[in-house]
Design a protein around this motif. Structure first.
Motif, PDB file in Angstrom:
ATOM      1  N   CYS A   1      -3.015  -6.429   1.369  1.00 23.13           N
ATOM      2  CA  CYS A   1      -3.624  -5.799   0.189  1.00 23.13           C
ATOM      3  C   CYS A   1      -3.317  -6.607  -1.070  1.00 23.13           C
ATOM      4  CB  CYS A   1      -3.128  -4.368   0.033  1.00 23.13           C
ATOM      5  SG  CYS A   1      -3.859  -3.217   1.214  1.00 23.13           S
ATOM      6  N   LEU A   2      -2.118  -7.145  -1.162  1.00 21.37           N
ATOM      7  CA  LEU A   2      -1.772  -7.973  -2.313  1.00 21.37           C
ATOM      8  C   LEU A   2      -2.658  -9.213  -2.371  1.00 21.37           C
ATOM      9  CD1 LEU A   2       0.112  -8.503  -4.730  1.00 21.37           C
ATOM     10  CD2 LEU A   2       1.614  -9.723  -3.135  1.00 21.37           C
TER      11      LEU A   2
ATOM     12  N   GLY B   1     -11.482  -7.612  -5.348  1.00 19.71           N
ATOM     13  CA  GLY B   1     -10.551  -7.184  -4.311  1.00 19.71           C
ATOM     14  C   GLY B   1      -9.609  -6.099  -4.794  1.00 19.71           C
ATOM     15  N   TYR B   2      -9.256  -6.137  -6.073  1.00 19.87           N
ATOM     16  CA  TYR B   2      -8.321  -5.152  -6.627  1.00 19.87           C
ATOM     17  C   TYR B   2      -8.873  -3.728  -6.532  1.00 19.87           C
ATOM     18  CZ  TYR B   2      -4.890  -3.173  -9.875  1.00 19.87           C
ATOM     19  OH  TYR B   2      -3.912  -2.416 -10.442  1.00 19.87           O
ATOM     20  N   PRO B   3     -10.116  -3.473  -7.001  1.00 20.73           N
ATOM     21  CA  PRO B   3     -10.648  -2.106  -6.845  1.00 20.73           C
ATOM     22  C   PRO B   3     -10.739  -1.666  -5.382  1.00 20.73           C
ATOM     23  CG  PRO B   3     -12.032  -3.374  -8.337  1.00 20.73           C
ATOM     24  CD  PRO B   3     -11.029  -4.317  -7.747  1.00 20.73           C
ATOM     25  N   LEU B   4     -11.033  -2.609  -4.490  1.00 16.81           N
ATOM     26  CA  LEU B   4     -11.103  -2.271  -3.067  1.00 16.81           C
ATOM     27  C   LEU B   4      -9.768  -1.713  -2.584  1.00 16.81           C
ATOM     28  CD1 LEU B   4     -12.465  -2.416  -0.227  1.00 16.81           C
ATOM     29  CD2 LEU B   4     -11.488  -4.700  -0.068  1.00 16.81           C
ATOM     30  N   VAL B   5      -8.701  -2.389  -2.939  1.00 22.05           N
ATOM     31  CA  VAL B   5      -7.364  -1.959  -2.509  1.00 22.05           C
ATOM     32  C   VAL B   5      -7.011  -0.618  -3.153  1.00 22.05           C
ATOM     33  CG1 VAL B   5      -4.903  -2.534  -2.709  1.00 22.05           C
ATOM     34  CG2 VAL B   5      -6.546  -4.286  -2.012  1.00 22.05           C
ATOM     35  N   ILE B   6      -7.330  -0.464  -4.435  1.00 19.58           N
ATOM     36  CA  ILE B   6      -7.012   0.769  -5.151  1.00 19.58           C
ATOM     37  C   ILE B   6      -7.779   1.963  -4.566  1.00 19.58           C
ATOM     38  CG2 ILE B   6      -7.148   1.916  -7.416  1.00 19.58           C
ATOM     39  CD1 ILE B   6      -4.932  -0.220  -7.113  1.00 19.58           C
ATOM     40  N   LEU B   7      -8.962   1.724  -4.019  1.00 20.59           N
ATOM     41  CA  LEU B   7      -9.726   2.797  -3.374  1.00 20.59           C
ATOM     42  C   LEU B   7      -9.316   3.006  -1.914  1.00 20.59           C
ATOM     43  CD1 LEU B   7     -13.275   2.062  -4.790  1.00 20.59           C
ATOM     44  CD2 LEU B   7     -11.803   3.995  -5.359  1.00 20.59           C
ATOM     45  N   LEU B   8      -9.021   1.915  -1.227  1.00 19.42           N
ATOM     46  CA  LEU B   8      -8.734   1.989   0.205  1.00 19.42           C
ATOM     47  C   LEU B   8      -7.449   2.758   0.514  1.00 19.42           C
ATOM     48  CD1 LEU B   8      -9.371   1.112   3.127  1.00 19.42           C
ATOM     49  CD2 LEU B   8      -7.953  -0.895   2.689  1.00 19.42           C
TER      50      LEU B   8
ATOM     51  N   LEU C   1      -5.904  10.098   2.474  1.00 17.38           N
ATOM     52  CA  LEU C   1      -6.792  11.239   2.697  1.00 17.38           C
ATOM     53  C   LEU C   1      -7.101  11.451   4.179  1.00 17.38           C
ATOM     54  CD1 LEU C   1      -8.593  13.403   1.305  1.00 17.38           C
ATOM     55  CD2 LEU C   1     -10.411  11.690   1.318  1.00 17.38           C
ATOM     56  N   PHE C   2      -7.374  10.381   4.902  1.00 15.19           N
ATOM     57  CA  PHE C   2      -7.765  10.507   6.311  1.00 15.19           C
ATOM     58  C   PHE C   2      -6.576  10.627   7.265  1.00 15.19           C
ATOM     59  CE2 PHE C   2     -11.733   8.703   4.663  1.00 15.19           C
ATOM     60  CZ  PHE C   2     -12.630   9.608   5.205  1.00 15.19           C
ATOM     61  N   PHE C   3      -5.446  10.066   6.883  1.00 16.94           N
ATOM     62  CA  PHE C   3      -4.271  10.100   7.761  1.00 16.94           C
ATOM     63  C   PHE C   3      -3.104  10.706   6.985  1.00 16.94           C
ATOM     64  CE2 PHE C   3      -6.979   6.547   8.995  1.00 16.94           C
ATOM     65  CZ  PHE C   3      -7.330   6.979  10.261  1.00 16.94           C
ATOM     66  N   ARG C   4      -3.217  12.001   6.734  1.00 13.10           N
ATOM     67  CA  ARG C   4      -2.266  12.705   5.873  1.00 13.10           C
ATOM     68  C   ARG C   4      -0.832  12.638   6.391  1.00 13.10           C
ATOM     69  NH1 ARG C   4      -6.794  16.368   5.479  1.00 13.10           N
ATOM     70  NH2 ARG C   4      -7.683  16.154   3.401  1.00 13.10           N
ATOM     71  N   SER C   5      -0.659  12.548   7.685  1.00 12.82           N
ATOM     72  CA  SER C   5       0.703  12.518   8.233  1.00 12.82           C
ATOM     73  C   SER C   5       1.442  11.238   7.831  1.00 12.82           C
ATOM     74  CB  SER C   5       0.674  12.654   9.756  1.00 12.82           C
ATOM     75  OG  SER C   5      -0.003  11.555  10.334  1.00 12.82           O
ATOM     76  N   GLN C   6       0.717  10.234   7.411  1.00 10.69           N
ATOM     77  CA  GLN C   6       1.341   8.963   7.023  1.00 10.69           C
ATOM     78  C   GLN C   6       1.296   8.755   5.503  1.00 10.69           C
ATOM     79  OE1 GLN C   6       2.919   7.774   9.395  1.00 10.69           O
ATOM     80  NE2 GLN C   6       1.864   8.837  11.030  1.00 10.69           N
ATOM     81  N   TRP C   7       1.178   9.831   4.745  1.00 14.10           N
ATOM     82  CA  TRP C   7       0.993   9.698   3.299  1.00 14.10           C
ATOM     83  C   TRP C   7       2.158   8.992   2.622  1.00 14.10           C
ATOM     84  CZ3 TRP C   7       4.036  11.723  -0.557  1.00 14.10           C
ATOM     85  CH2 TRP C   7       4.970  12.700  -0.190  1.00 14.10           C
ATOM     86  N   LYS C   8       3.387   9.187   3.090  1.00 13.85           N
ATOM     87  CA  LYS C   8       4.543   8.533   2.448  1.00 13.85           C
ATOM     88  C   LYS C   8       4.480   7.019   2.629  1.00 13.85           C
ATOM     89  CE  LYS C   8       7.684  12.429   2.866  1.00 13.85           C
ATOM     90  NZ  LYS C   8       8.904  12.946   3.486  1.00 13.85           N
ATOM     91  N   TRP C   9       4.131   6.592   3.846  1.00 14.89           N
ATOM     92  CA  TRP C   9       4.043   5.155   4.115  1.00 14.89           C
ATOM     93  C   TRP C   9       2.937   4.525   3.263  1.00 14.89           C
ATOM     94  CZ3 TRP C   9       7.361   2.359   7.031  1.00 14.89           C
ATOM     95  CH2 TRP C   9       8.207   3.059   7.882  1.00 14.89           C
ATOM     96  N   THR C  10       1.809   5.201   3.191  1.00 16.54           N
ATOM     97  CA  THR C  10       0.669   4.651   2.459  1.00 16.54           C
ATOM     98  C   THR C  10       0.909   4.681   0.956  1.00 16.54           C
ATOM     99  OG1 THR C  10      -0.707   5.525   4.238  1.00 16.54           O
ATOM    100  CG2 THR C  10      -1.838   4.697   2.300  1.00 16.54           C
ATOM    101  N   LEU C  11       1.495   5.743   0.460  1.00 22.10           N
ATOM    102  CA  LEU C  11       1.820   5.815  -0.963  1.00 22.10           C
ATOM    103  C   LEU C  11       2.844   4.745  -1.326  1.00 22.10           C
ATOM    104  CD1 LEU C  11       1.183   7.358  -3.539  1.00 22.10           C
ATOM    105  CD2 LEU C  11       3.078   8.896  -3.006  1.00 22.10           C
ATOM    106  N   ALA C  12       3.807   4.531  -0.453  1.00 22.25           N
ATOM    107  CA  ALA C  12       4.790   3.464  -0.680  1.00 22.25           C
ATOM    108  C   ALA C  12       4.100   2.098  -0.679  1.00 22.25           C
ATOM    109  CB  ALA C  12       5.889   3.514   0.380  1.00 22.25           C
TER     110      ALA C  12
END
Length: 171
Positions: free
Chosen positions: A74-75, A84-91, A97-108
């Motif tokens: 992503c970097l 590429g920056y907006p893509l990462v910020i949206l992705l 949203l789609f994989f809520r159980s992994q929200w901590k990993w994705t937010l990190a």
């Protein structure tokens, strides 16, 4: 090959690869080696990561090396091209949203990408003495085309002449 291992018929995979290879999009756009090729490779890598995340229902993110790969990818996507920056910020929020159980990993991952991108594009660029491209150079490709017309004496309307003069003086 990844999708074939997961059950896609080999013929469909080969046909899809062939269609992408002969796509007119590949013929029409100029590739700039120093920027577009690394961006395309990074974007392909990000696509493969998204496939892995989707096929594993998000569990792929729980391995540290996979998480680090997502952050790195992503970097790179966000640094190689402005779009590429907006893509990462949206992705990354979509992954949350789609994989809520992994929200901590994705937010990190999102926080790490934002912090690293700031470090590179802020203090990193200043330390290297990097500066934004001058306004006239960002239109380099169309200016070559326009320059060919001017050089060969194509008659320009007053409006065309004014537009060109705003980009770069005709003389």
């Amino acid at each position: 090959s990844n999708l074939v291992r997961r059950g896609m018929p080999a013929g469909i995979a080969w046909l899809t690869s062939l269609l992408f290879a002969i796509s007119p999009v590949n013929w029409l756009y100029t590739a700039t080696v120093w920027k577009d090729v690394p961006y395309s490779i990074s974007l392909l890598w990000l696509t493969l990561i998204c496939v892995e995340i989707a096929l594993s229902q998000g569990r792929w993110l729980t391995r540290r090396k996979n998480w680090a790969g997502l952050v790195t990818c992503c970097l790179l996507v966000s640094l190689f091209r402005h779009n590429g920056y907006p893509l990462v910020i949206l992705l990354l929020p979509l992954i949350i949203l789609f994989f809520r159980s992994q929200w901590k990993w994705t937010l990190a991952a999102l926080a790490a990408v934002l912090a690293l991108r700031w470090a590179v594009s802020g203090p990193g660029y200043r330390a290297l003495g990097a500066s934004p491209m001058p306004a006239g150079l960002q239109y380099a490709l169309p200016l070559h085309h326009i320059g060919a017309h001017v050089q060969h004496g194509t008659i320009l309307s007053a409006a065309e002449r004014t537009d060109i003069e705003q980009l770069m003086p005709l003389k």
